[in-house]
Design an enzyme around this catalytic site. Structure first.
Site, PDB file in Angstrom:
ATOM      1  N   HIS A   1      -1.041  -0.236   8.804  1.00  0.00           N
ATOM      2  CA  HIS A   1      -1.176   1.003   8.059  1.00  0.00           C
ATOM      3  C   HIS A   1      -2.323   1.786   8.646  1.00  0.00           C
ATOM      4  O   HIS A   1      -3.388   1.239   8.876  1.00  0.00           O
ATOM      5  CB  HIS A   1      -1.510   0.735   6.597  1.00  0.00           C
TER       6      HIS A   1
ATOM      7  N   ASP B   1       6.603   2.319   9.114  1.00  0.00           N
ATOM      8  CA  ASP B   1       5.785   3.414   9.658  1.00  0.00           C
ATOM      9  C   ASP B   1       6.105   4.762   9.009  1.00  0.00           C
ATOM     10  O   ASP B   1       6.016   5.806   9.651  1.00  0.00           O
ATOM     11  CB  ASP B   1       5.967   3.565  11.182  1.00  0.00           C
TER      12      ASP B   1
HETATM   13  P1  GDP Z   1       2.911   2.788   7.288  1.00  0.00           P
HETATM   14  O1  GDP Z   1       3.082   1.503   8.007  1.00  0.00           O
HETATM   15  O2  GDP Z   1       4.139   3.158   6.497  1.00  0.00           O
HETATM   16  O3  GDP Z   1       1.668   2.866   6.483  1.00  0.00           O
HETATM   17  O4  GDP Z   1       2.831   3.940   8.401  1.00  0.00           O
HETATM   18  P2  GDP Z   1       1.752   4.066   9.574  1.00  0.00           P
HETATM   19  O5  GDP Z   1       0.417   4.246   9.008  1.00  0.00           O
HETATM   20  O6  GDP Z   1       1.936   3.043  10.607  1.00  0.00           O
HETATM   21  O7  GDP Z   1       2.280   5.399  10.280  1.00  0.00           O
HETATM   22  C1  GDP Z   1       2.115   6.595   9.769  1.00  0.00           C
HETATM   23  C2  GDP Z   1       1.366   7.420  10.772  1.00  0.00           C
HETATM   24  O8  GDP Z   1       1.515   8.751  10.400  1.00  0.00           O
HETATM   25  C3  GDP Z   1      -0.132   7.202  10.774  1.00  0.00           C
HETATM   26  O9  GDP Z   1      -0.655   7.507  12.046  1.00  0.00           O
HETATM   27  C4  GDP Z   1      -0.634   8.182   9.724  1.00  0.00           C
HETATM   28  O10 GDP Z   1      -1.989   8.576   9.902  1.00  0.00           O
HETATM   29  C5  GDP Z   1       0.286   9.312   9.973  1.00  0.00           C
HETATM   30  N1  GDP Z   1       0.639  10.108   8.812  1.00  0.00           N
HETATM   31  C6  GDP Z   1       0.892   9.725   7.517  1.00  0.00           C
HETATM   32  N2  GDP Z   1       1.286  10.782   6.802  1.00  0.00           N
HETATM   33  C7  GDP Z   1       1.303  11.845   7.643  1.00  0.00           C
HETATM   34  C8  GDP Z   1       1.666  13.217   7.508  1.00  0.00           C
HETATM   35  O11 GDP Z   1       2.066  13.694   6.452  1.00  0.00           O
HETATM   36  N3  GDP Z   1       1.549  13.999   8.625  1.00  0.00           N
HETATM   37  C9  GDP Z   1       1.130  13.523   9.831  1.00  0.00           C
HETATM   38  N4  GDP Z   1       1.059  14.338  10.847  1.00  0.00           N
HETATM   39  N5  GDP Z   1       0.803  12.236  10.001  1.00  0.00           N
HETATM   40  C10 GDP Z   1       0.888  11.412   8.925  1.00  0.00           C
END
Ligand code: GDP
Length: 424
Positions: free
Chosen positions: A40, A12
């Site tokens: 994701h 995440d």
């Molecule tokens: P992954 O499994 O590594 O792809 O991560 P996830 O998508 O589950 O979690 C990342 C969360 O953070 C998601 O809700 C994204 O939309 C959000 N996100 C990603 N980058 C950023 C950021 O730079 N700032 C904020 N506020 N949210 C982000």
């Protein structure tokens, strides 16, 4: 050229967004491990999507998305996910599924549920997507390869043989109904028809593409600390989350991976059980959880509230090292703008001694965080596009982390959208 995007932490970290961004300059995007337990979150012109099995490149029409041989392939899930994109106006993506990928069987999901039920309070906090039983069977050599769906006689015989064992477990260990071989065989023929349009020798496809100078992106799921070898065993996932495994799970030579982009989150979060040294609790945790990610830190697959913590430099440096990070993308930095000061875990105190090296699980259980506090920047940094425009204390936080983890931070993500990114 092959690039890998992988996580340094517990997952995440925001890998989906970075993959979606770098997808623009990629020809092929490959999932190489894990299964539909991933989640994701991607926000783009089509809306907000939570992808679980498909690579994050499915929103581009110039890319081919590949489900590599290392993935736990849930066929109905794959088809459902493709359909859900099409239903929301995304052009049908080009998808290839490795003929060597193994199939998530309906009983893997059942066994996952039954085992968590049996363990009760001692459960692993599994997402119950069947991942652990799937990989157990793969290495016990009783898994089903996609290619095996296409030989009816062998398939039928194998279903009967494997169910002999599974049904003993179901009946005597879990006290659950047995599975009828004829029914399972019929299900597998349905699976065959569903997956048939996508099946290919994807290792060969990537090999040919690399010869032509194409760009390949490997998309990791979860992060270093969930790797079965180098993570917080046994509270890990069942396939390797490391970039090195990308070579195997996609079927390419390891020397082809030239760039390993390690995604590091500006604070810590984790789902499921397991050691988490810089974890915070109570109101402090609730506030970070509420403000975190995009609309709160809740699992993309399960909706479970994530466990929260301060940035852990010990775990992140180790996470980057085991990935072999060539650069780091630091994400969700915007979330921290509300804090007066930011504690960073710079060491672990174990039995009275402070270490900066991430230890094995038994030692980890005894570790207490050693914090250094950095001043906050007390403003909203979303919308900023250049590094120089960031508040000084924010830059100091980034540079402090960079020094602690020892890898260049080449990208800073300051919002969930594709364009919320600062290149350094
Ligand atoms: P992954 O499994 O590594 O792809 O991560 P996830 O998508 O589950 O979690 C990342 C969360 O953070 C998601 O809700 C994204 O939309 C959000 N996100 C990603 N980058 C950023 C950021 O730079 N700032 C904020 N506020 N949210 C982000």
């Amino acid at each position: 050229m092959v690039r890998a995007i992988v996580g340094a932490n517990w997952g995440d970290e925001g890998k989906g967004k970075i993959t979606d961004m770098l997808g623009e300059t990629s020809d092929i995007i490959v999932r190489f491990q894990g299964g539909s337990n991933a989640g994701h979150t991607i926000i783009n012109k089509y809306g907000k999507f939570a992808l679980h099995l498909l690579p994050s490149g499915v929103f581009y029409d110039h890319t081919t998305s590949i489900i590599g041989n290392g993935v736990a392939l849930n066929i109905p899930y794959l088809c459902k996910e493709i359909q859900s994109l099409v239903d929301r106006g995304v052009p049908k993506p080009k998808i290839l599924v490795s003929d060597r990928a193994q199939i998530m069987m309906p009983y893997h999901i059942l066994f996952d549920e039954y085992e968590e039920e049996r363990l009760g309070k001692k459960s692993f906090g599994s997402t119950k997507s069947g991942i652990a039983p799937f990989y157990s069977d793969k290495y016990a050599k009783i898994g089903f390869q996609v290619s095996e769906l296409f030989d009816e006689e062998l398939l039928k015989e194998k279903v009967e043989r494997v169910l002999e064992q599974k049904n003993i477990l179901l009946e005597h260990m879990y006290h659950k109904p047995a599975i009828d071989p004829a029914e399972l065989y019929k299900t597998l023929l349905e699976y065959r028809d569903m997956v048939a349009p996508y099946v290919a020798d994807t290792a060969l496809f990537i090999h040919e593409a690399l010869k032509e100078g194409k760009t390949v992106l490997l998309e990791g799921q979860l992060g270093t600390l969930k790797d079965p070898d180098f993570g917080i065993y046994p509270m890990v996932t069942s396939s390797s989350t490391l970039a090195a495994y990308g070579a195997i799970g996609a079927g390419i030579p390891p020397y082809e991976i030239k760039d390993i982009i390690c995604v590091v989150k500006a604070y810590s979060s984790a789902v499921g059980a397991g050691e988490f040294v810089s974890e915070i609790f109570g109101d402090e945790a609730d506030e970070l959880r509420r403000r975190g990610g995009d609309g709160g830190e809740f699992g993309a697959t399960t909706g479970r509230p994530r466990r929260m913590g301060w940035f852990d430099a010990v775990a992140s440096r180790y996470g980057c090292r085991m990935q072999g990070a060539t650069e780091v993308a630091l994400t969700v930095l915007d979330v921290l703008g509300y804090l007066d000061e930011l504690p960073v875990c710079v060491g672990y105190e174990i039995d009275g001694k402070v270490t900066k090296d991430f230890p094995v699980t038994a030692q980890l259980a005894k570790a207490k965080p050693v914090y250094e506090k950095l001043p906050g920047w007390k403003c909203d940094i979303r919308g900023i596009r250049t590094y120089e425009e960031l508040p000084e204390n924010c830059r100091k936080y980034i540079e402090f982390i960079e020094k602690e983890i020892g890898v260049r931070i080449s990208m800073v993500s300051n919002g969930p959208k594709r364009e919320d990114i600062i290149y350094r």
